[in-house]
Design a protein around this motif. Sequence first.
Motif, PDB file in Angstrom:
ATOM      1  N   PRO A  38     -41.023  18.290  -6.867  1.00  0.00           N
ATOM      2  CA  PRO A  38     -41.601  17.298  -7.781  1.00  0.00           C
ATOM      3  C   PRO A  38     -41.628  17.819  -9.223  1.00  0.00           C
ATOM      4  O   PRO A  38     -41.929  18.987  -9.468  1.00  0.00           O
ATOM      5  N   GLY A  39     -41.274  16.949 -10.145  1.00  0.00           N
ATOM      6  CA  GLY A  39     -41.298  17.323 -11.550  1.00  0.00           C
ATOM      7  C   GLY A  39     -40.126  18.171 -12.003  1.00  0.00           C
ATOM      8  O   GLY A  39     -40.127  18.662 -13.138  1.00  0.00           O
ATOM      9  N   HIS A  40     -39.128  18.352 -11.168  1.00  0.00           N
ATOM     10  CA  HIS A  40     -37.961  19.182 -11.515  1.00  0.00           C
ATOM     11  C   HIS A  40     -37.247  18.555 -12.725  1.00  0.00           C
ATOM     12  O   HIS A  40     -36.677  17.473 -12.641  1.00  0.00           O
ATOM     13  N   VAL A  41     -37.319  19.228 -13.855  1.00  0.00           N
ATOM     14  CA  VAL A  41     -36.854  18.669 -15.124  1.00  0.00           C
ATOM     15  C   VAL A  41     -35.374  18.263 -15.092  1.00  0.00           C
ATOM     16  O   VAL A  41     -35.036  17.155 -15.513  1.00  0.00           O
ATOM     17  N   PRO A  42     -34.461  19.094 -14.605  1.00  0.00           N
ATOM     18  CA  PRO A  42     -33.065  18.646 -14.591  1.00  0.00           C
ATOM     19  C   PRO A  42     -32.841  17.383 -13.753  1.00  0.00           C
ATOM     20  O   PRO A  42     -32.010  16.537 -14.121  1.00  0.00           O
ATOM     21  N   ALA A  43     -33.574  17.214 -12.668  1.00  0.00           N
ATOM     22  CA  ALA A  43     -33.443  15.991 -11.864  1.00  0.00           C
ATOM     23  C   ALA A  43     -34.012  14.789 -12.618  1.00  0.00           C
ATOM     24  O   ALA A  43     -33.448  13.694 -12.554  1.00  0.00           O
ATOM     25  N   LEU A  44     -35.090  14.982 -13.336  1.00  0.00           N
ATOM     26  CA  LEU A  44     -35.654  13.892 -14.142  1.00  0.00           C
ATOM     27  C   LEU A  44     -34.693  13.490 -15.260  1.00  0.00           C
ATOM     28  O   LEU A  44     -34.501  12.300 -15.530  1.00  0.00           O
ATOM     29  N   GLU A  58     -34.422   1.550 -22.103  1.00  0.00           N
ATOM     30  CA  GLU A  58     -35.888   1.616 -22.063  1.00  0.00           C
ATOM     31  C   GLU A  58     -36.371   2.479 -20.901  1.00  0.00           C
ATOM     32  O   GLU A  58     -37.294   3.277 -21.060  1.00  0.00           O
ATOM     33  N   GLN A  59     -35.758   2.307 -19.740  1.00  0.00           N
ATOM     34  CA  GLN A  59     -36.149   3.090 -18.576  1.00  0.00           C
ATOM     35  C   GLN A  59     -35.860   4.572 -18.812  1.00  0.00           C
ATOM     36  O   GLN A  59     -36.671   5.434 -18.461  1.00  0.00           O
ATOM     37  N   ALA A  60     -34.711   4.859 -19.405  1.00  0.00           N
ATOM     38  CA  ALA A  60     -34.365   6.243 -19.713  1.00  0.00           C
ATOM     39  C   ALA A  60     -35.374   6.844 -20.683  1.00  0.00           C
ATOM     40  O   ALA A  60     -35.857   7.965 -20.495  1.00  0.00           O
ATOM     41  N   GLU A  61     -35.707   6.076 -21.714  1.00  0.00           N
ATOM     42  CA  GLU A  61     -36.668   6.558 -22.711  1.00  0.00           C
ATOM     43  C   GLU A  61     -38.023   6.847 -22.071  1.00  0.00           C
ATOM     44  O   GLU A  61     -38.658   7.866 -22.379  1.00  0.00           O
ATOM     45  N   GLN A  62     -38.464   5.979 -21.179  1.00  0.00           N
ATOM     46  CA  GLN A  62     -39.750   6.196 -20.504  1.00  0.00           C
ATOM     47  C   GLN A  62     -39.744   7.482 -19.689  1.00  0.00           C
ATOM     48  O   GLN A  62     -40.702   8.261 -19.744  1.00  0.00           O
ATOM     49  N   ILE A  63     -38.689   7.711 -18.926  1.00  0.00           N
ATOM     50  CA  ILE A  63     -38.604   8.939 -18.129  1.00  0.00           C
ATOM     51  C   ILE A  63     -38.630  10.154 -19.043  1.00  0.00           C
ATOM     52  O   ILE A  63     -39.372  11.115 -18.807  1.00  0.00           O
ATOM     53  N   LEU A  64     -37.811  10.118 -20.067  1.00  0.00           N
ATOM     54  CA  LEU A  64     -37.699  11.280 -20.952  1.00  0.00           C
ATOM     55  C   LEU A  64     -38.992  11.546 -21.721  1.00  0.00           C
ATOM     56  O   LEU A  64     -39.432  12.696 -21.811  1.00  0.00           O
ATOM     57  N   ARG A  65     -39.605  10.519 -22.242  1.00  0.00           N
ATOM     58  CA  ARG A  65     -40.838  10.724 -23.010  1.00  0.00           C
ATOM     59  C   ARG A  65     -42.029  11.084 -22.114  1.00  0.00           C
ATOM     60  O   ARG A  65     -42.790  11.989 -22.435  1.00  0.00           O
ATOM     61  N   GLN A  67     -42.152  11.820 -18.604  1.00  0.00           N
ATOM     62  CA  GLN A  67     -42.065  12.756 -17.487  1.00  0.00           C
ATOM     63  C   GLN A  67     -41.424  14.090 -17.860  1.00  0.00           C
ATOM     64  O   GLN A  67     -41.652  15.084 -17.200  1.00  0.00           O
ATOM     65  N   VAL A  68     -40.597  14.087 -18.904  1.00  0.00           N
ATOM     66  CA  VAL A  68     -39.949  15.340 -19.303  1.00  0.00           C
ATOM     67  C   VAL A  68     -40.631  15.917 -20.542  1.00  0.00           C
ATOM     68  O   VAL A  68     -41.245  16.984 -20.487  1.00  0.00           O
ATOM     69  N   LEU A  69     -40.559  15.203 -21.655  1.00  0.00           N
ATOM     70  CA  LEU A  69     -41.026  15.759 -22.928  1.00  0.00           C
ATOM     71  C   LEU A  69     -42.538  15.805 -23.063  1.00  0.00           C
ATOM     72  O   LEU A  69     -43.055  16.616 -23.837  1.00  0.00           O
ATOM     73  N   ALA A  70     -43.253  15.004 -22.300  1.00  0.00           N
ATOM     74  CA  ALA A  70     -44.721  15.075 -22.346  1.00  0.00           C
ATOM     75  C   ALA A  70     -45.202  16.445 -21.875  1.00  0.00           C
ATOM     76  O   ALA A  70     -46.156  16.993 -22.419  1.00  0.00           O
ATOM     77  N   ASP A  71     -44.521  17.007 -20.879  1.00  0.00           N
ATOM     78  CA  ASP A  71     -44.900  18.315 -20.342  1.00  0.00           C
ATOM     79  C   ASP A  71     -44.059  19.459 -20.903  1.00  0.00           C
ATOM     80  O   ASP A  71     -44.472  20.609 -20.870  1.00  0.00           O
ATOM     81  N   HIS A  72     -42.862  19.128 -21.396  1.00  0.00           N
ATOM     82  CA  HIS A  72     -41.929  20.143 -21.909  1.00  0.00           C
ATOM     83  C   HIS A  72     -41.356  19.668 -23.241  1.00  0.00           C
ATOM     84  O   HIS A  72     -40.172  19.344 -23.337  1.00  0.00           O
ATOM     85  N   PRO A  73     -42.183  19.621 -24.276  1.00  0.00           N
ATOM     86  CA  PRO A  73     -41.746  19.030 -25.548  1.00  0.00           C
ATOM     87  C   PRO A  73     -40.578  19.756 -26.215  1.00  0.00           C
ATOM     88  O   PRO A  73     -39.895  19.170 -27.051  1.00  0.00           O
ATOM     89  N   ASP A  74     -40.330  20.992 -25.861  1.00  0.00           N
ATOM     90  CA  ASP A  74     -39.244  21.748 -26.474  1.00  0.00           C
ATOM     91  C   ASP A  74     -37.962  21.730 -25.657  1.00  0.00           C
ATOM     92  O   ASP A  74     -36.989  22.403 -26.012  1.00  0.00           O
ATOM     93  N   ASP A  75     -37.938  20.993 -24.560  1.00  0.00           N
ATOM     94  CA  ASP A  75     -36.751  20.958 -23.705  1.00  0.00           C
ATOM     95  C   ASP A  75     -35.574  20.364 -24.483  1.00  0.00           C
ATOM     96  O   ASP A  75     -35.576  19.178 -24.823  1.00  0.00           O
ATOM     97  N   ALA A  76     -34.591  21.191 -24.770  1.00  0.00           N
ATOM     98  CA  ALA A  76     -33.465  20.770 -25.606  1.00  0.00           C
ATOM     99  C   ALA A  76     -32.645  19.664 -24.947  1.00  0.00           C
ATOM    100  O   ALA A  76     -32.257  18.688 -25.607  1.00  0.00           O
ATOM    101  N   GLU A  77     -32.373  19.787 -23.670  1.00  0.00           N
ATOM    102  CA  GLU A  77     -31.571  18.765 -22.999  1.00  0.00           C
ATOM    103  C   GLU A  77     -32.315  17.431 -22.943  1.00  0.00           C
ATOM    104  O   GLU A  77     -31.720  16.371 -23.154  1.00  0.00           O
TER     105      GLU A  77
END
Length: 123
Positions: A38-44, A58-65, A67-77
Amino acid sequence: MLTDSQIVRLLDIANAGCHKGMVTDARTIYEGILAVRPGHVPALIGQALSHIVIGEYEQAEQILRNQVLADHPDDAEGRAMLGLSLCLADKKEEAREVLQDLAGEENNSAALARSLLEQMDQA
Protein backbone atom coordinates in the motif's frame (compact mmCIF):
# COMPACT_ATOMS: atom_id res chain seq x y z
CA MET A 1 5.16 -11.97 -1.18
CA LEU A 2 6.72 -10.21 -4.12
CA THR A 3 10.40 -9.30 -4.12
CA ASP A 4 11.60 -5.81 -5.03
CA SER A 5 12.88 -7.05 -8.39
CA GLN A 6 9.54 -8.72 -9.16
CA ILE A 7 7.73 -5.47 -8.40
CA VAL A 8 10.09 -3.52 -10.65
CA ARG A 9 9.46 -6.03 -13.44
CA LEU A 10 5.68 -5.79 -12.95
CA LEU A 11 5.87 -1.99 -13.06
CA ASP A 12 7.86 -2.19 -16.30
CA ILE A 13 5.16 -4.44 -17.79
CA ALA A 14 2.33 -2.19 -16.60
CA ASN A 15 4.05 0.96 -17.88
CA ALA A 16 4.61 -0.70 -21.25
CA GLY A 17 0.95 -1.67 -21.25
CA CYS A 18 -0.02 1.98 -20.79
CA HIS A 19 2.08 2.93 -23.78
CA LYS A 20 0.51 0.17 -25.89
CA GLY A 21 -3.10 1.03 -25.03
CA MET A 22 -3.59 -1.82 -22.57
CA VAL A 23 -4.70 0.52 -19.79
CA THR A 24 -7.13 -1.87 -18.09
CA ASP A 25 -4.47 -4.58 -17.85
CA ALA A 26 -1.90 -2.08 -16.59
CA ARG A 27 -4.29 -0.85 -13.90
CA THR A 28 -4.83 -4.42 -12.74
CA ILE A 29 -1.08 -4.76 -12.24
CA TYR A 30 -0.82 -1.44 -10.38
CA GLU A 31 -3.71 -2.44 -8.12
CA GLY A 32 -2.06 -5.79 -7.42
CA ILE A 33 1.18 -4.12 -6.41
CA LEU A 34 -0.70 -1.68 -4.19
CA ALA A 35 -2.53 -4.58 -2.57
CA VAL A 36 0.77 -6.03 -1.35
CA ARG A 37 2.54 -2.68 -0.90
CA PRO A 38 0.00 0.00 0.00
CA GLY A 39 1.18 3.49 -0.86
CA HIS A 40 3.96 2.25 -3.17
CA VAL A 41 4.88 5.49 -4.94
CA PRO A 42 5.97 4.05 -8.31
CA ALA A 43 2.69 2.10 -8.56
CA LEU A 44 0.71 5.23 -7.72
CA ILE A 45 2.61 7.19 -10.35
CA GLY A 46 1.87 4.37 -12.78
CA GLN A 47 -1.82 4.62 -11.96
CA ALA A 48 -1.66 8.32 -12.73
CA LEU A 49 0.11 7.54 -16.01
CA SER A 50 -2.72 5.16 -16.89
CA HIS A 51 -5.09 8.12 -16.64
CA ILE A 52 -2.81 10.52 -18.52
CA VAL A 53 -2.47 8.27 -21.57
CA ILE A 54 -6.24 8.24 -22.10
CA GLY A 55 -6.84 11.91 -21.35
CA GLU A 56 -8.19 11.56 -17.80
CA TYR A 57 -6.07 14.41 -16.52
CA GLU A 58 -8.19 15.29 -13.48
CA GLN A 59 -7.93 11.75 -12.13
CA ALA A 60 -4.18 11.74 -12.71
CA GLU A 61 -3.82 15.09 -10.97
CA GLN A 62 -5.80 13.84 -7.96
CA ILE A 63 -3.61 10.75 -7.57
CA LEU A 64 -0.41 12.72 -7.93
CA ARG A 65 -1.38 15.57 -5.61
CA ASN A 66 -3.26 13.59 -2.94
CA GLN A 67 -1.51 10.23 -2.85
CA VAL A 68 2.03 10.90 -4.06
CA LEU A 69 3.06 14.51 -3.49
CA ALA A 70 1.05 15.02 -0.30
CA ASP A 71 3.35 12.51 1.43
CA HIS A 72 6.42 12.88 -0.81
CA PRO A 73 6.50 16.51 -1.98
CA ASP A 74 10.04 16.21 -3.35
CA ASP A 75 9.39 13.12 -5.49
CA ALA A 76 10.85 14.14 -8.85
CA GLU A 77 8.94 11.61 -10.93
CA GLY A 78 5.67 12.53 -9.27
CA ARG A 79 6.29 16.22 -9.93
CA ALA A 80 7.21 15.53 -13.56
CA MET A 81 4.06 13.47 -14.13
CA LEU A 82 1.96 16.19 -12.52
CA GLY A 83 3.57 18.77 -14.80
CA LEU A 84 2.91 16.56 -17.83
CA SER A 85 -0.72 16.05 -16.86
CA LEU A 86 -1.26 19.76 -16.27
CA CYS A 87 0.41 20.63 -19.55
CA LEU A 88 -1.75 18.19 -21.50
CA ALA A 89 -4.86 19.46 -19.66
CA ASP A 90 -3.98 22.92 -20.99
CA LYS A 91 -3.20 24.25 -17.51
CA LYS A 92 0.07 25.71 -18.72
CA GLU A 93 0.70 28.18 -15.88
CA GLU A 94 0.14 25.52 -13.22
CA ALA A 95 2.38 23.16 -15.20
CA ARG A 96 5.07 25.81 -15.41
CA GLU A 97 4.99 26.32 -11.62
CA VAL A 98 5.46 22.60 -11.02
CA LEU A 99 8.13 22.13 -13.67
CA GLN A 100 10.38 25.18 -13.19
CA ASP A 101 12.01 24.07 -9.93
CA LEU A 102 12.29 20.50 -11.15
CA ALA A 103 14.00 21.59 -14.37
CA GLY A 104 17.01 22.84 -12.39
CA GLU A 105 17.68 19.43 -10.84
CA GLU A 106 19.93 16.71 -12.23
CA ASN A 107 17.81 13.60 -12.83
CA ASN A 108 15.71 11.98 -15.57
CA SER A 109 12.59 13.77 -14.37
CA ALA A 110 14.36 17.11 -14.70
CA ALA A 111 15.11 16.33 -18.34
CA LEU A 112 11.39 15.75 -18.93
CA ALA A 113 10.58 19.00 -17.12
CA ARG A 114 13.03 20.96 -19.29
CA SER A 115 11.59 19.41 -22.43
CA LEU A 116 8.01 20.22 -21.44
CA LEU A 117 8.93 23.80 -20.55
CA GLU A 118 10.68 24.20 -23.89
CA GLN A 119 7.63 22.89 -25.75
CA MET A 120 5.32 25.24 -23.84
CA ASP A 121 7.58 28.18 -24.70
CA GLN A 122 7.43 27.28 -28.40
CA ALA A 123 3.65 26.96 -28.46
